[in-house]
Design an enzyme around this catalytic site. Structure first.
Site, PDB file in Angstrom:
ATOM      1  N   GLU A 253       3.574  11.234  28.660  1.00 44.23           N
ATOM      2  CA  GLU A 253       3.360  12.640  29.003  1.00 44.23           C
ATOM      3  C   GLU A 253       2.267  12.794  30.055  1.00 44.23           C
ATOM      4  O   GLU A 253       2.383  13.626  30.967  1.00 44.23           O
ATOM      5  CB  GLU A 253       2.996  13.448  27.751  1.00 44.23           C
TER       6      GLU A 253
ATOM      7  N   ARG B 223       3.350  14.437  33.699  1.00 44.85           N
ATOM      8  CA  ARG B 223       2.819  15.786  33.931  1.00 44.85           C
ATOM      9  C   ARG B 223       1.579  15.755  34.830  1.00 44.85           C
ATOM     10  O   ARG B 223       1.531  16.416  35.862  1.00 44.85           O
ATOM     11  CB  ARG B 223       2.475  16.461  32.595  1.00 44.85           C
TER      12      ARG B 223
ATOM     13  N   ASP C 186      16.681   9.317  27.166  1.00 44.54           N
ATOM     14  CA  ASP C 186      17.159  10.002  28.357  1.00 44.54           C
ATOM     15  C   ASP C 186      16.665   9.479  29.706  1.00 44.54           C
ATOM     16  O   ASP C 186      17.425   8.915  30.506  1.00 44.54           O
ATOM     17  CB  ASP C 186      16.865  11.505  28.238  1.00 44.54           C
TER      18      ASP C 186
ATOM     19  N   GLU D 274      16.331  21.150  31.546  1.00 49.46           N
ATOM     20  CA  GLU D 274      17.333  20.155  31.945  1.00 49.46           C
ATOM     21  C   GLU D 274      18.603  20.764  32.532  1.00 49.46           C
ATOM     22  O   GLU D 274      19.163  20.235  33.505  1.00 49.46           O
ATOM     23  CB  GLU D 274      17.680  19.252  30.750  1.00 49.46           C
TER      24      GLU D 274
ATOM     25  N   THR E  55      10.656  12.947  36.327  1.00 50.43           N
ATOM     26  CA  THR E  55      11.313  13.630  35.214  1.00 50.43           C
ATOM     27  C   THR E  55      10.587  14.911  34.813  1.00 50.43           C
ATOM     28  O   THR E  55      11.034  15.599  33.893  1.00 50.43           O
ATOM     29  CB  THR E  55      11.462  12.670  34.015  1.00 50.43           C
TER      30      THR E  55
END
Length: 874
Positions: free
Chosen positions: A500, A504, A631, A769, A855
């Site tokens: 994360e 981010r 994913d 998404e 992502t």
């Protein structure tokens, strides 16, 4: 059935019919004995009047209208004038000026009845004879056939013209109306025609706004009407409703059957504590002093199927909703409602759907409410596209249409207006963050506070930097930039998620540097990258899940000794870019080790389980999914290859093998609509569910097709693009089929029901998404439909997720009044709003040929080949 009469024969028949009522009246007035004989059991044409105990059932020749079931006690003191209001015209086959509603027979038919053998009433579940197939001659002058269905005998030529065209319901065509139709005192009615089916053993739904099942829940409030009890073919009409104590109170037609191959008018009424059921204007059952139905405010009214399936297979016409008052003359209202050419005069008529506007069979086209503003929408079978290499045709929502260049121009102009609305949404969200949580990781928009749940690194601020730049919010960007320079520190953070923090925080800093060229961001990114590196110091090179930014101590976090596939494989774009811009290869070398180790595993079908040992690099699980925990590993296989100038072919090979595995192992089609979806696989069987997270795959597939080394026009690229479009439509339907227009965290796929929001994941946490994939499909195909779908989602978010000071996660997508939680994820600003904006912006400020998005939707520039040395496999 006899052949159609000649012209002279028809004239004689008409003359004969015009005298029917008077002849019958004469008979009835002459002798009460004849009345009793008539109601006791006469043979009328091809229909029987069945006697059974103290009850009789009467049918009208050839039409089954009007049908009655009366006990002997009802015949005593019977008032003929009460059968139908004098102004009502049924337009039956034998036309009379003022029909009473009593079955019309001639003296000859009465005489024939004396000789007829009276049959016993069919028992429940009796096999119903199939309707005779009419010859061409027999089809003449029997009425207009219903829309796209075989011609059949209807209630009379005049009525047929009013009922056709109509909605023909199959397992993939139906109508939904708004959720505000229900009322405490209500009448709902429709004309219904049942197709003759080869096999029939379950409910055939006419309309419903409630879920199946008997538990007393909010979803089972409301009512439904259907033919056939559960797993039977008893052909009775049922009303089921939810109230206090139960979700499945029932009333049925007490043995009266709806025979396939004929039109009927059916109606239900809830009036205070009384429930009534009508067939062709006659009250066939009534329950008094019962639990009243609870009004359904959550679900739309579905016409032709339950939310879980159970399709009508027949036609529906003139669906009417009347809001009544206590003491209303319900029977009279129902009989007036039957008169479709005068129905609009009824007081309290709340909605009327003729269902005659179905000609184009366009999904999502409007089903007009001609008396109010409660328009519904149609769903029809989508045209499918077969692509070589896929196991079944794709339903992609485009109906095989090629975008019109003029539509694209109009879409561009509209996009310029819409992007400003999305910019306003960003300003609204940013304003709440600045006011109540400046420098914090997240804002809590309802309690007007902030929280540091990602290590206290201003995650929302850093995650939003490139979105602010893209939208031209220069003042806001400058304020955020100054905070990064003066206040951002990583020394106060304890143990943080490596994944994360990388996607981010590190990704946000690098994208801000890429777009602005400001060294403040690169310097902070290098500092953070150094603090994250200890996580890669494992025996296998597979990084640990967590690292303490103060002490440098790495740990496995919640996953212990196992690394998570999506985490170990979604760090490389950021660390490689950091190496590229600082000329320090250590970041790339450390992060790429995990991919090199994965390349050595060679799993079946190229599909990787979600857990990997950090110590050995071996698989620690059997579960395969493109949803949570799996994913973005597959996303990065492709994007790392693109980022490196498409030189590291081993990464592209891993990606292509995995996509073939997707098609061979995970790809499934829903029933009945044939929607493509990706199941999970536990090593033994497929789990028929799909996370919202899986909706990144249309974007990845489309990018893979666009960049295919074998050419975009080649069979593999076209296969993957077709699959991308099919999955894209499924993801869109995850939104579109909910009352809020917003998708849940995941859906399950059940036979005959397509997708169902189930389990405990009814919420929506502002995920990006689906709009991410809509952005890629719009960019690559230039089809305006993807802009339209994204705008639908934006409008739903504005309606149900917006708060006074930001946006909140929606608690329950299945209801329009669940409210929001007190949390706004940073990815809403970084991803969801960014992609929504970029879809609408016709100027394409970010090119997919020059950038790769990480992502978290942070765009990073593709490397120049001569400036980057390819990473080789081990």
């Amino acid at each position: 059935m006899s052949a159609a009469p000649s012209k002279s024969g028809k004239q004689q028949q008409k003359k004969k019919g015009s005298s029917t009522l008077s002849s019958l009246a004469t008979i009835l007035l002459i002798t009460p004995a004849v009345i009793l004989f008539f109601f006791g059991g006469i043979y009328v044409g091809s229909q029987f009047v069945h006697g059974h105990g103290d009850e009789v059932m009467i049918g009208l020749p050839n039409t089954n209208n009007i049908i009655r079931k009366w006990g002997n006690q009802h015949l005593r003191g019977f008032d003929l004038s009460k059968l139908a209001p004098p102004s009502m015209h049924h337009n039956l086959r034998v036309n009379v000026p003022e029909p009473t509603g009593i079955p019309q027979v001639t003296e000859e038919e009465v005489a024939e009845a004396k000789e007829a053998k009276i049959s016993d009433q069919p028992h429940l579940g009796a096999v119903i004879p199939e309707a005779k197939v009419l010859t061409i001659e027999e089809k003449k002058d029997i009425g207009v056939p219903h829309f796209e269905a075989p011609q059949h005998l209807v209630t009379g030529s005049e009525m047929a013209k009013l009922l056709t065209p109509s909605l023909h319901v199959t397992d993939r065509s139906f109508m939904t109306a708004p959720s505000n139709l229900d009322n405490e005192n209500i009448i709902v009615s429709a004309w219904v025609y049942l197709d003759v089916l080869a096999t029939e053993n379950t409910m055939r739904t006419i309309f419903t706004n409630k879920e199946t099942g008997c538990e007393a829940t909010e979803g089972r409030n409301g009512f439904s009407m259907y033919v056939n009890a559960w797993e039977t073919k008893d052909h009775q009409l049922y009303v089921e409703y939810g109230g206090e104590g139960s979700g499945c109170y029932k009333i049925n037609s007490k043995g009266i059957q709806l025979i396939p191959g004929r039109w009927y008018h059916v109606a239900l009424s809830f009036l205070e504590r009384t429930v009534s059921l009508f067939i062709d204007g006659s009250k066939v059952n009534e329950l008094e002093d019962v639990q009243p139905h609870e009004v359904q405010t959550k679900h739309q009214l579905s016409v032709g199927h339950f939310f879980e399936g159970y399709h009508l297979h027949g036609n529906v016409s003139h669906l009417a909703v009347v809001h009544t008052e206590p003491g209303a003359a319900v029977t009279d209202i129902v009989r007036y409602v039957m008169c479709v050419d005068k129905i609009k005069k009824i007081p309290g008529l709340f909605a009327l759907y003729p269902l005659n506007d179905v000609g184009g069979q366009v999904t999502n086209s409007k089903a007009r409410d001609i008396v109010g503003s409660n328009d519904g929408s149609y769903s029809f079978p989508e045209k499918t596209r077969f692509s070589e290499g896929l196991p079944f045709p794709m339903v992609d929502g485009t109906n095989g249409l090629i975008p019109d260049p003029q539509e694209q121009i109009k879409s561009d102009e509209l996009g310029k207006v819409r992007k400003d609305k999305i910019k306003e949404a960003m300003q609204h969200a940013w304003s709440g963050y600045k006011k109540y949580a400046w420098g914090k990781d997240e804002v809590k928009p309802k309690s007007h506070s902030g929280q540091d749940n990602w290590g206290g690194m201003g995650v929302t601020l850093v995650d939003s930097l490139d979105t602010l730049l893209l939208m031209g919010l220069e003042k806001e960007f400058k304020e955020a930039r100054d905070w990064v320079e003066k206040s951002l520190t990583f020394n106060n953070a304890g143990s943080v998620s490596v994944f994360e923090t990388t996607i981010r925080e590190l990704g946000g800093l690098l994208a801000a540097y890429d777009m602005s060229g400001d060294d403040v961001f690169l310097n902070k990114a290098k500092e953070l990258g150094d603090k994250l590196l200890p996580a890669f110091n494992t025996a296998s090179g597979i990084p640990t899940s967590h690292v303490n930014l103060r002490t440098g101590q790495a740990n496995g976090g919640w996953s212990g000794s196992s690394a998570i596939l999506s985490e170990l494989g979604s760090l490389q774009l950021e660390f490689r870019y950091l190496s590229y811009m600082t000329d320090d290869p250590k970041y790339e070398a450390k992060s790429m080790k995990a991919m090199q180790v994965m390349n050595q595993q060679h799993p079946p079908h190229g599909l990787f389980p979600i857990k990997v040992s950090s110590a050995t690099g071996k698989f620690a699980d059997n579960m395969i999914t493109f949803g949570a925990l799996g994913d973005s590993f597959y996303e990065y296989l492709l994007k790392i290859w693109v980022q490196g100038g498409r030189q590291e072919t081993w990464l592209r090979d891993m990606y292509d093998e995995a996509i073939q595995g997707v098609i061979d192992v995970l790809l499934k089609a829903s029933s009945p609509s044939g929607l493509a979806f990706l199941s999970d696989f536990d090593g033994h069987s497929n789990k028929l569910k799909m996370d919202h997270l899986v909706c990144f795959m249309p974007a990845t597939l489309a990018l893979g097709a666009q960049t295919d080394p074998l050419g975009f026009d080649g069979p593999r690229a076209q296969r993957d693009l077709a699959l991308a479009k099919g999955l894209m439509y499924t993801c869109r339907e995850m939104y579109h089929r909910q009352p809020t227009g917003i998708a849940p965290e995941f859906v399950e796929f059940r036979n005959g029901q397509d997708m169902v929001a189930s389990g405990s994941a009814y919420f929506y946490i502002l995920r990006p998404e689906t709009v991410e994939s809509l952005f890629y499909l719009e960019q690559i195909t230039s089809d305006p439909i993807y802009r339209e779908w994204s705008w639908e989602i934006f409008e739903a978010i504005e309606k149900y997720c917006k708060t006074d000071d930001g946006y909140g996660a929606l608690r329950d997508v299945r209801t329009t009044n669940s409210g929001t939680d007190d949390r706004m994820e940073s990815f809403f600003l970084a991803e969801t709003l960014k992609y929504l904006y970029l879809i609408q912006d016709p100027d394409e400020p970010i090119s997919l040929r020059m950038h790769v998005f990480n992502t978290e939707a942070h765009p990073l520039r593709v490397f120049e080949k001569h400036q980057h040395k390819p990473v080789m496999p081990l």
